[in-house]
Design a protein around this motif. Structure first.
Motif, PDB file in Angstrom:
ATOM      1  N   HIS A 259       0.825  -1.203   0.000  1.00 48.78           N
ATOM      2  CA  HIS A 259       0.000   0.000   0.000  1.00 48.78           C
ATOM      3  C   HIS A 259       0.864   1.259   0.000  1.00 48.78           C
ATOM      4  O   HIS A 259       0.518   2.258  -0.617  1.00 48.78           O
ATOM      5  N   MET A 260       2.000   1.206   0.701  1.00 50.96           N
ATOM      6  CA  MET A 260       2.869   2.373   0.723  1.00 50.96           C
ATOM      7  C   MET A 260       3.427   2.651  -0.670  1.00 50.96           C
ATOM      8  O   MET A 260       3.483   3.806  -1.113  1.00 50.96           O
TER       9      MET A 260
ATOM     10  N   VAL B  43       3.048   5.829  -5.913  1.00 53.55           N
ATOM     11  CA  VAL B  43       2.653   5.894  -7.319  1.00 53.55           C
ATOM     12  C   VAL B  43       1.529   6.912  -7.501  1.00 53.55           C
ATOM     13  O   VAL B  43       1.585   7.786  -8.376  1.00 53.55           O
ATOM     14  N   ALA B  44       0.494   6.812  -6.682  1.00 51.40           N
ATOM     15  CA  ALA B  44      -0.633   7.733  -6.780  1.00 51.40           C
ATOM     16  C   ALA B  44      -0.190   9.172  -6.522  1.00 51.40           C
ATOM     17  O   ALA B  44      -0.646  10.103  -7.201  1.00 51.40           O
ATOM     18  N   GLY B  45       0.711   9.349  -5.554  1.00 51.48           N
ATOM     19  CA  GLY B  45       1.188  10.693  -5.245  1.00 51.48           C
ATOM     20  C   GLY B  45       1.960  11.312  -6.388  1.00 51.48           C
ATOM     21  O   GLY B  45       1.816  12.508  -6.678  1.00 51.48           O
ATOM     22  N   VAL B  46       2.811  10.517  -7.050  1.00 47.35           N
ATOM     23  CA  VAL B  46       3.571  11.030  -8.193  1.00 47.35           C
ATOM     24  C   VAL B  46       2.640  11.391  -9.338  1.00 47.35           C
ATOM     25  O   VAL B  46       2.783  12.458  -9.978  1.00 47.35           O
TER      26      VAL B  46
ATOM     27  N   ALA C 185       6.129  12.181  -2.574  1.00 45.68           N
ATOM     28  CA  ALA C 185       5.922  12.150  -4.015  1.00 45.68           C
ATOM     29  C   ALA C 185       5.895  13.562  -4.600  1.00 45.68           C
ATOM     30  O   ALA C 185       6.490  13.823  -5.653  1.00 45.68           O
ATOM     31  N   ALA C 186       5.198  14.478  -3.922  1.00 51.88           N
ATOM     32  CA  ALA C 186       5.120  15.852  -4.409  1.00 51.88           C
ATOM     33  C   ALA C 186       6.495  16.516  -4.415  1.00 51.88           C
ATOM     34  O   ALA C 186       6.854  17.235  -5.361  1.00 51.88           O
ATOM     35  N   ARG C 187       7.274  16.263  -3.373  1.00 51.71           N
ATOM     36  CA  ARG C 187       8.623  16.854  -3.318  1.00 51.71           C
ATOM     37  C   ARG C 187       9.524  16.257  -4.396  1.00 51.71           C
ATOM     38  O   ARG C 187      10.331  16.971  -5.011  1.00 51.71           O
ATOM     39  N   ALA C 188       9.396  14.946  -4.626  1.00 48.95           N
ATOM     40  CA  ALA C 188      10.188  14.319  -5.686  1.00 48.95           C
ATOM     41  C   ALA C 188       9.828  14.897  -7.051  1.00 48.95           C
ATOM     42  O   ALA C 188      10.707  15.177  -7.873  1.00 48.95           O
TER      43      ALA C 188
END
Length: 346
Positions: A74-75, A80-83, A298-301
């Motif tokens: 799930h993590m 994936v969803a965050g990116v 994910a947002a920071r990446a």
């Protein structure tokens, strides 16, 4: 419908339409509106390949994930969803590419056939050949995770060593003297998977610092493995009263094994660790844990990658997040069977 027809209907040159679509040069507001009106009327959508040639960009980023044949945790799915969500906010598409074993052909095609403008790497190993391949291709990239030699690489990561150390200290403060670490799978540890090795390092260092007996349990990323590992642990080491984990996928099995041993959480056995928020909240009782901020990572990446795509000479930047350990209901004072139970040789 093509750019030439749009230019004819708008009464401008073909290059003016091209500049309007790409944003490479300034076009007067009146001309831009005239062109946009024609585009809206005709429902024109630029061909992706033609736009890539014109702009020198695909407006697509690659996200390298674990092999598709393996179930993602799930993590990992949260990452994936965050990116995907972060990319959509800056009008970029995401191409998913599995890597590892036979899947490396997908990674090679994505990188060396110029299918993407940049890459986000997940599941990074301490020594990771993919990093060398990306550098060889001069491809902008960012890691969710980091290798052992990370100075020249952009990355975002969770401080697994520090967070696991905090979890151990929390159990020590509650009087637990014998504890275990439920780590990731033996295969991941053998491959040099960064979070698993950093969790081990933080655990062993904190156990020594607090003079605890610490036992490490490599465990497969599934409920059955979690159940088997904890059943063996409790049979061989009934004196263990606390568990720290970085293996969220094994948690349902952990819960079953503890119940089958006739133990209650947290009265007889305390559990804490580093997991995704919904795993912590769905656990019964709710898990005391450092909740991994997958969306934030994910947002920071994505922001770092966009920065490097626009300016490849940007110096490498590192973001290490250390979320607080949220106290829920899965930890309590060590049970009476551990009272006054010192560590041999301590």
């Amino acid at each position: 419908m093509n750019i030439e027809e749009i230019a004819r209907r708008a009464g401008v040159s073909r290059s003016t339409v091209s500049y309007t679509l790409s944003g490479k040069r300034q076009v007067s507001p009146a001309t831009r509106k005239r062109i946009q009106d024609v585009i809206d009327e005709l429902g024109y959508r630029p061909n992706a390949s033609a736009r890539a040639l014109a702009e020198g960009r695909t407006r697509t980023v690659g996200l390298v994930i674990p092999p598709a044949g393996k179930r993602l945790t799930h993590m990992q799915l949260d990452f994936v969803a965050g990116v995907v969500e972060a990319a959509a906010r800056v009008d970029l598409d995401v191409l998913l590419s599995p890597s590892g074993g036979d899947h490396d052909r997908s990674f090679e095609r994505m990188v060396f056939e110029s299918r993407v403008d940049g890459v986000i790497l997940m599941e990074i190993r301490l020594e990771d050949a993919r990093i060398d391949r990306l550098r060889e291709a001069r491809m902008p990239f960012v890691g969710i995770g980091r290798p052992s030699d990370d100075e020249q690489m952009c990355w975002v990561d969770v401080d697994y060593a520090g967070l696991i150390s905090h979890c151990v200290r929390h159990l020590a403060d509650l009087g637990h003297r014998r504890i275990a670490l439920l780590n990731r799978s033996p295969e991941l540890l053998a491959s040099g998977y960064g979070p698993a090795h950093r969790a081990r390092s933080g655990f062993l260092q904190a156990a020594e610092e607090h003079r605890l007996q610490g036992i490490e349990l490599p465990c497969g990323d599934d409920a059955r493995s979690g159940q088997d590992c904890i059943a063996r642990l409790l049979q061989a080491h009934p004196e263990v009263t606390g568990l720290v984990t970085v293996n969220e996928a094994a948690m349902p099995g952990v819960q079953r094994a503890v119940a089958e041993a006739g133990l209650r959480i947290p009265h007889d056995f305390s559990i804490t660790g580093v997991v995704a928020t919904h795993w912590a909240e769905d656990f019964r009782p709710a898990l005391t844990a450092a909740d991994v901020p997958a969306d934030d990572l994910a947002a920071r990446a994505m922001a770092l990658l966009n920065e490097r795509i626009n300016d490849p000479a940007t110096p490498a930047r590192h973001v290490l997040l250390s979320p607080p350990v949220t106290l829920r209901r899965s930890t309590a004072a060590a049970p009476s069977r551990a009272a006054g139970d010192g560590v041999p040789g301590a």
